[in-house]
Design an enzyme around this catalytic site. Structure first.
Site, PDB file in Angstrom:
ATOM      1  N   ARG A  12      -4.031  -4.479  12.797  1.00 46.65           N
ATOM      2  CA  ARG A  12      -3.790  -3.700  14.021  1.00 46.65           C
ATOM      3  C   ARG A  12      -4.250  -4.453  15.256  1.00 46.65           C
ATOM      4  NH1 ARG A  12      -6.138   1.212  10.791  1.00 46.65           N
ATOM      5  NH2 ARG A  12      -4.208   1.931   9.831  1.00 46.65           N
ATOM      6  N   PHE A  56      -7.198  15.935   9.804  1.00 44.98           N
ATOM      7  CA  PHE A  56      -6.188  15.246   8.984  1.00 44.98           C
ATOM      8  C   PHE A  56      -5.536  16.163   7.955  1.00 44.98           C
ATOM      9  CE2 PHE A  56      -8.205  11.585  10.765  1.00 44.98           C
ATOM     10  CZ  PHE A  56      -7.184  10.637  10.819  1.00 44.98           C
ATOM     11  N   GLU A 116       1.255   0.721  10.040  1.00 39.95           N
ATOM     12  CA  GLU A 116      -0.186   0.486  10.289  1.00 39.95           C
ATOM     13  C   GLU A 116      -0.841   1.712  10.940  1.00 39.95           C
ATOM     14  OE1 GLU A 116      -1.679  -2.752   9.999  1.00 39.95           O
ATOM     15  OE2 GLU A 116       0.126  -3.789   9.370  1.00 39.95           O
ATOM     16  N   LEU A 121       0.847  -1.202   0.000  1.00 42.49           N
ATOM     17  CA  LEU A 121       0.000   0.000   0.000  1.00 42.49           C
ATOM     18  C   LEU A 121       0.882   1.253   0.000  1.00 42.49           C
ATOM     19  CD1 LEU A 121      -2.859   1.263   0.210  1.00 42.49           C
ATOM     20  CD2 LEU A 121      -2.623   1.158   2.700  1.00 42.49           C
ATOM     21  N   GLU A 155       3.792   3.976  -0.448  1.00 42.75           N
ATOM     22  CA  GLU A 155       4.756   4.338  -1.489  1.00 42.75           C
ATOM     23  C   GLU A 155       5.744   5.327  -0.894  1.00 42.75           C
ATOM     24  OE1 GLU A 155       2.446   5.732  -4.825  1.00 42.75           O
ATOM     25  OE2 GLU A 155       1.434   3.781  -5.000  1.00 42.75           O
ATOM     26  N   THR A 197       0.613   5.746  11.943  1.00 41.72           N
ATOM     27  CA  THR A 197       1.538   6.272  12.955  1.00 41.72           C
ATOM     28  C   THR A 197       0.739   6.647  14.212  1.00 41.72           C
ATOM     29  OG1 THR A 197       1.253   8.542  12.222  1.00 41.72           O
ATOM     30  CG2 THR A 197       3.020   7.284  11.155  1.00 41.72           C
TER      31      THR A 197
END
Ligand code: FAD
Length: 399
Positions: A258, A398, A378, A141, A143, A380
């Site tokens: 997770r 976000f 997974e 997932l 990059e 931060t």
């Protein structure tokens, strides 16, 4: 050594939490611990120092013990509860976060998307071999320029007659250099120009696929981490996961993984605590055992209390998962709390061992260094703080 560890584990269980586990849960926990005592603990410090581990051999051993995709039903998977999976993750990570990562990626990130979103043919073709460890998978997932914000990914797929053509690359991919198949998430461009994130099962032997080992890691050294490149990789129609459309596909896989991590990180913390407890009992400073000093006992009391609280939270989230009432927000809180608690415990245990704390003869700094990766991957710690902040305020911060 194994008996000594078990005794120390019992000493840490001041709330008698062990008694609340079922016989099956304890049996799976013990079988995983035995495998780690035999196959991993005697060697893992050397693997860490060398930056290499016999991952394929370990995958087969984990498969034989029923650890791969253990929380999935059918297709050769063990079909255990989420709590049993979590307890196994604790034992794996008490040996090394790299081993737990190998198992988490295989079960939750490579097998789960096929199990959840794959066609019947895909499930039959891949899942039994993955459960046994003969087929190893990875999950692509992230990059180099898209980590916390995977929607900004650049990897693209386009339809070309009966095929798909994949171009781009993925970074920081656990198991990437040893995998037989990669579950790759890419933006698929449709004929009308619209784009959707879709998942593809990419056999790593396909022309145009290359995997290069990420070197110079100072954390998670006993783990294969790869950089994947896709140069006009041509895939058949059967490579597309039919039922995963949009970012929620990969995000649901991460929620699965997770759950393993929020238990697993506590295994690393527990191992540090066990080692520190043994160490302070025998180390003499200023004429008395280090364990007899109030400052030492305060550290041990605080760490054990923090560990126990995090363990209870993990068990609560595991039981909610089994009851079908878990939410991604709960998993975010668990992942944030377990990883932060574990790294603080590892660092404090390091202080108790003085200079020996920085030696590879003891596992503590290895765990602390590993936990830097576990804190980061997974989602931060900051991303999980933002998830909780959004749940509390109703406002997304976000960006
Ligand atoms: P960035 O997204 O660039 O973040 C940098 C910093 O900015 C962080 O502190 C972050 O918290 C902060 N930040 C980001 N967004 C915000 C915001 N909105 N507000 C405030 N702060 C913010 N990925 C895979 O796909 N598959 C794997 O198998 C895999 N294995 C991994 C193994 C290892 C050892 C490591 C280290 C990583 C692995 N990853 C894997 C990648 C991992 O998931 C990413 O590193 C992670 O998501 C963070 O992305 P990034 O490194 O690009 O950091």
């Amino acid at each position: 050594m194994a008996e000594q560890s078990s005794a120390a584990s019992a000493r840490l269980d001041l709330l008698n939490i062990d008694q609340t586990l079922t016989d099956d849960e304890r049996a799976i926990r013990d079988a995983t611990r035995q495998l780690m005592d035999k196959a991993v603990r005697p060697h893992v410090a050397d693997w860490y120092e060398a930056g290499a581990l016999p991952a394929r051999e370990l995958a087969l051993q984990c498969g034989e013990t029923g650890l791969l995709g253990m929380h999935l039903e059918g297709y050769g998977c063990a079909g255990t509860s989420a709590v049993a999976y979590g307890l196994a993750c604790i034992e794996l990570e008490a040996a090394d976060s790299g081993i737990r990562s190998l198992v988490s990626v295989q079960g939750s990130l490579a097998m789960f998307p096929i199990w959840k979103y794959g066609s019947e043919e895909q499930k039959q073709q891949y899942l039994p071999g993955m459960a046994s460890g003969e087929i190893v998978g990875c999950f692509g997932l992230t990059e180099s320029d898209a980590g916390s914000d995977p929607s900004s990914m650049r990897t693209r797929a386009r339809r070309d007659g009966e095929s798909f053509v994949l171009d781009g690359g993925k970074m920081w991919i656990t198991n990437g250099t040893i995998a037989d198949i990669a579950v790759v998430w890419a933006k698929l461009t449709e004929e009308d120009g619209s784009e959707q994130i879709r998942g593809f099962i990419v056999p790593t032997s396909t022309p145009g696929f290359t995997a290069r080992e990420v070197t110079h890691k100072l954390s998670l050294r006993a783990s294969a981490t790869g950089e994947l490149t896709f140069d006009s990789v041509r895939l058949g129609r059967e490579s597309l996961l039919p039922d995963a459309v949009g970012l929620k596909g990969p995000l649901s896989c991460l929620t699965q993984a997770r759950t393993g991590i929020l238990f697993g990180a506590l295994g690393a913390a527990r191992d540090c605590l066990e080692v520190a407890l043994d160490y302070v009992a025998t180390r003499t400073v200023f004429g008395s055992p280090l364990a007899s000093f109030q400052l030492t006992q305060a550290k041990l009391a605080d760490m054990t209390t923090a560990f126990t609280g995090a363990y209870l939270m993990a068990l609560h989230i595991g039981r909610a998962t089994d009851a079908g009432t878990v939410t991604p927000t709960m998993v975010s809180m668990g992942k944030l709390n377990s990883t932060r608690t574990a790294i603080e415990i590892a660092r404090t245990c390091r202080t108790l061992l003085g200079a020996n704390g920085i030696s590879g003869e003891y596992p503590i700094l290895r765990h602390a260094n590993n936990l830097e990766s576990v804190l980061t991957y997974e989602g931060t710690a900051e991303v999980h703080q933002l998830v909780l902040g959004r749940a509390l305020t109703g406002l997304s911060a976000f960006g």
